[in-house]
Design a protein around this motif. Structure first.
Motif, short mmCIF file in Angstrom:
data_model
loop_
_atom_site.label_atom_id
_atom_site.label_comp_id
_atom_site.label_asym_id
_atom_site.label_seq_id
_atom_site.Cartn_x
_atom_site.Cartn_y
_atom_site.Cartn_z
N THR A 144 0.84 -1.19 0.00
CA THR A 144 0.00 0.00 0.00
C THR A 144 0.88 1.24 0.00
O THR A 144 1.33 1.71 1.05
CB THR A 144 -0.95 0.01 1.22
OG1 THR A 144 -1.75 -1.18 1.20
CG2 THR A 144 -1.86 1.23 1.19
N GLU A 145 1.15 1.75 -1.19
CA GLU A 145 2.01 2.93 -1.35
C GLU A 145 1.71 3.62 -2.67
O GLU A 145 1.17 3.00 -3.60
CB GLU A 145 3.50 2.53 -1.34
CG GLU A 145 4.08 2.20 0.02
CD GLU A 145 4.21 3.40 0.94
OE1 GLU A 145 4.02 4.54 0.45
OE2 GLU A 145 4.50 3.21 2.13
N PHE A 146 2.08 4.89 -2.76
CA PHE A 146 2.16 5.59 -4.04
C PHE A 146 3.56 5.39 -4.61
O PHE A 146 4.53 5.28 -3.86
CB PHE A 146 1.89 7.09 -3.86
CG PHE A 146 0.46 7.43 -3.59
CD1 PHE A 146 -0.43 7.63 -4.64
CD2 PHE A 146 0.00 7.55 -2.29
CE1 PHE A 146 -1.76 7.95 -4.39
CE2 PHE A 146 -1.32 7.87 -2.03
CZ PHE A 146 -2.20 8.07 -3.09
N LEU A 147 3.67 5.35 -5.92
CA LEU A 147 4.98 5.18 -6.54
C LEU A 147 5.66 6.54 -6.72
O LEU A 147 5.08 7.47 -7.28
CB LEU A 147 4.86 4.49 -7.90
CG LEU A 147 6.20 4.33 -8.64
CD1 LEU A 147 7.12 3.39 -7.87
CD2 LEU A 147 5.99 3.85 -10.07
N ASP A 148 6.88 6.61 -6.25
CA ASP A 148 7.77 7.72 -6.53
C ASP A 148 9.18 7.13 -6.58
O ASP A 148 9.35 5.92 -6.40
CB ASP A 148 7.64 8.84 -5.48
CG ASP A 148 7.88 8.36 -4.05
OD1 ASP A 148 8.54 7.31 -3.87
OD2 ASP A 148 7.42 9.03 -3.11
N PRO A 149 10.21 7.92 -6.85
CA PRO A 149 11.54 7.33 -6.94
C PRO A 149 11.97 6.58 -5.68
O PRO A 149 12.62 5.52 -5.76
CB PRO A 149 12.44 8.54 -7.22
CG PRO A 149 11.54 9.51 -7.93
CD PRO A 149 10.20 9.34 -7.29
N ALA A 150 11.60 7.12 -4.50
CA ALA A 150 11.99 6.46 -3.25
C ALA A 150 11.31 5.11 -3.10
O ALA A 150 11.94 4.11 -2.71
CB ALA A 150 11.66 7.37 -2.06
N THR A 151 10.00 5.05 -3.40
CA THR A 151 9.28 3.77 -3.31
C THR A 151 9.86 2.76 -4.30
O THR A 151 10.07 1.59 -3.98
CB THR A 151 7.79 3.97 -3.59
OG1 THR A 151 7.25 4.89 -2.64
CG2 THR A 151 7.03 2.66 -3.50
N GLY A 152 10.12 3.21 -5.54
CA GLY A 152 10.70 2.32 -6.53
C GLY A 152 12.03 1.76 -6.09
O GLY A 152 12.29 0.55 -6.23
N SER A 153 12.88 2.60 -5.53
CA SER A 153 14.19 2.14 -5.07
C SER A 153 14.07 1.19 -3.90
O SER A 153 14.81 0.19 -3.80
CB SER A 153 15.05 3.36 -4.68
OG SER A 153 15.30 4.18 -5.80
N ALA A 154 13.13 1.46 -2.99
CA ALA A 154 12.94 0.59 -1.83
C ALA A 154 12.44 -0.79 -2.25
O ALA A 154 12.90 -1.82 -1.72
CB ALA A 154 11.96 1.24 -0.85
N VAL A 155 11.50 -0.84 -3.19
CA VAL A 155 11.00 -2.13 -3.67
C VAL A 155 12.11 -2.89 -4.36
O VAL A 155 12.28 -4.11 -4.18
CB VAL A 155 9.80 -1.92 -4.62
CG1 VAL A 155 9.44 -3.22 -5.33
CG2 VAL A 155 8.60 -1.39 -3.85
N ARG A 156 12.92 -2.21 -5.15
CA ARG A 156 14.02 -2.86 -5.85
C ARG A 156 15.03 -3.43 -4.85
O ARG A 156 15.54 -4.55 -5.03
CB ARG A 156 14.70 -1.85 -6.79
CG ARG A 156 15.80 -2.45 -7.69
CD ARG A 156 16.52 -1.36 -8.46
NE ARG A 156 17.46 -1.90 -9.41
CZ ARG A 156 17.33 -1.82 -10.73
NH1 ARG A 156 16.27 -1.23 -11.26
NH2 ARG A 156 18.26 -2.34 -11.52
N ALA A 157 15.32 -2.65 -3.81
CA ALA A 157 16.29 -3.11 -2.80
C ALA A 157 15.79 -4.34 -2.07
O ALA A 157 16.58 -5.25 -1.73
CB ALA A 157 16.58 -1.98 -1.82
N GLU A 158 14.48 -4.41 -1.81
CA GLU A 158 13.94 -5.54 -1.04
C GLU A 158 13.65 -6.75 -1.90
O GLU A 158 13.89 -7.90 -1.48
CB GLU A 158 12.66 -5.11 -0.33
CG GLU A 158 12.01 -6.23 0.49
CD GLU A 158 10.79 -5.77 1.27
OE1 GLU A 158 10.13 -6.65 1.88
OE2 GLU A 158 10.51 -4.57 1.27
#
Length: 424
Positions: A144-158
């Motif tokens: 449950t999130e909006f996509l922005d650069p920070a969310t994209g990077s966090a998902v990629r890292a995990e």
């Protein structure tokens, strides 16, 4: 609005002004009917430098999508569209058992459930709490999130980079085009693919689809303007498909610029498969021929919108004067733009119905028309049923075939008023 949200230009020209309306998914409960209801200007403009059409960002996505009334799974044809897409994408991208798929704005899991069924690892990113919960209940992993650069990077890292990122019917819904596109780039693998479906401005204008202009849609794309938007986040358009969905959509296939090759002719990459280059060029030629890269392509739209409004009101008023009954079918966001722009109230449309139980007992924003369950139509046997989700015409002519039993007829307001027999 003084500046384009994509290129920053102040060269903005009016396309159509629909007045002020409430947010299209802000359905009212009975205890809200005596309370004030905010309305916001709905004025579509075009940037004459980059040709992105847009409305002012007067409502934030957080206000619209935290609790959302639209559940994709209630449309049979849309679920089938998603199933077909997944089957085709598996072949096109070569998704194997070790692949990872991310869908942005994944709604209730209507698409990713087909990915889950194939045993492919996936994740939905969905900002709406209620529909995201429905997806998880259906077995679709959902953040449950909006996509922005920070969310994209966090998902990629995990979770690792995604081989395929899907963003269907969301690219118009975000005011920060550049930031969202950067988020897509953060999600996708350096040799991965991004697939975006969004309504095509060309058909919106050609088919008078002005009811798809509402506050959730911050911008409206041609292939040319979409390619510029993708480039702002490091993605390059490599192919485009024309789709019938939502009255006419485009499916944009993009890749990180590093693997897509240098663009030629502004958008089409030199190393793309020749047939794909041809498809992009063909659509660009159609857009240019329609005048969508000059102001002349936009100047007559407002007059054609006025004709749709007058024709629908004339039909409803004349039906009422003849003592005939007209009720609605569906309570989509687009329907609320139409109802508000036309000034239709319960005296002309006493109720509409919807398959989504979430809307039952509520009222349409602005126009305060009651929303009932679909069974009410068979109980009342109206003379006419006004179909508000006109983009599902083939599906709904079939679903509403029972209206033929008492001689009732269906009314479609877009692209022009048409009255048809329900399929017998």
């Amino acid at each position: 609005m003084t500046r384009c949200r994509l290129c920053g230009s102040e060269a903005m020209a009016s396309v159509v002004d629909l007045g002020a309306t409430p947010p299209c998914e802000s359905f009212l409960a009975a205890d809200q009917l005596d309370q004030p209801e905010p309305a916001y200007p709905l004025h579509l403009r075009v940037c004459t430098d980059c040709w992105l059409t847009q409305i002012p960002p007067l409502i934030t996505p957080e206000e619209t999508f935290k609790e959302y009334a639209y559940f994709s799974s209630y449309s049979t044809s849309w679920v089938e569209h998603a199933r077909t897409f997944v089957a085709d994408a598996v072949q096109r991208v070569g998704l194997g058992p070790d692949a990872f798929v991310v869908e942005v704005a994944s709604n209730d899991g209507y698409l990713l459930r087909h990915v889950v069924d194939r045993g492919i690892r996936c994740l939905g990113i969905e900002p709406s709490v209620n529909v995201g919960a429905a997806a998880r209940d259906a077995g679709v992993p959902t953040l449950t999130e909006f996509l922005d650069p920070a969310t994209g990077s966090a998902v990629r890292a995990e979770h690792g980079p995604a081989d395929l990122v899907v963003a269907n019917n969301v690219y118009a819904h975000i005011p920060d085009v550049v930031g969202f596109t950067q988020g897509l780039r953060a999600l996708v693998a350096d040799d991965g693919w991004v697939s975006i479906e969004v309504q095509h401005l060309l058909t919106l204008i050609e088919e008078n689809q002005y009811d798809t202009i509402y506050h959730e849609h911050f911008q409206y794309y041609t292939v040319a303007s979409a390619a510029r938007a993708l480039a702002s986040g490091g993605l390059t358009l490599v192919d485009v498909e024309l789709l019938p969905t939502h009255g006419g959509s485009i499916r944009l296939w993009a890749r990180p610029a590093e693997v897509a090759g240098e663009p030629t002719n502004g958008v089409s990459p030199a190393r793309a498969e020749p047939r794909a280059r041809g498809r992009v060029a063909d659509v660009l030629d159609r857009e240019k021929a329609a005048g969508l890269q000059e102001l002349s392509g936009y100047t007559e739209f407002s007059a054609r919108v006025a004709t749709v409004r007058r024709d629908l009101l004339r039909f409803l008023i004349e039906a009422a004067e003849r003592g005939e009954t007209v009720v609605g079918y569906g309570a989509p966001g687009k329907g609320n733009t139409l109802l508000n722009h036309c000034g239709i109230r319960p005296d002309l449309l006493p109720y509409t119905v919807d398959r989504n139980p979430y809307k039952h007992g509520r009222f349409t924003p602005g126009t305060r028309i009651p929303i009932l369950s679909p069974e009410q139509i068979a109980a009342d046997k109206p003379d006419y049923v006004l179909v508000l989700p006109w983009n599902l015409r083939a599906e709904l002519v079939e679903q509403l075939s029972f209206v033929h039993d008492w001689g009732g007829r269906l009314v479609f307001p877009i692209p022009e008023l048409s009255i048809v027999e329900a399929k017998s």
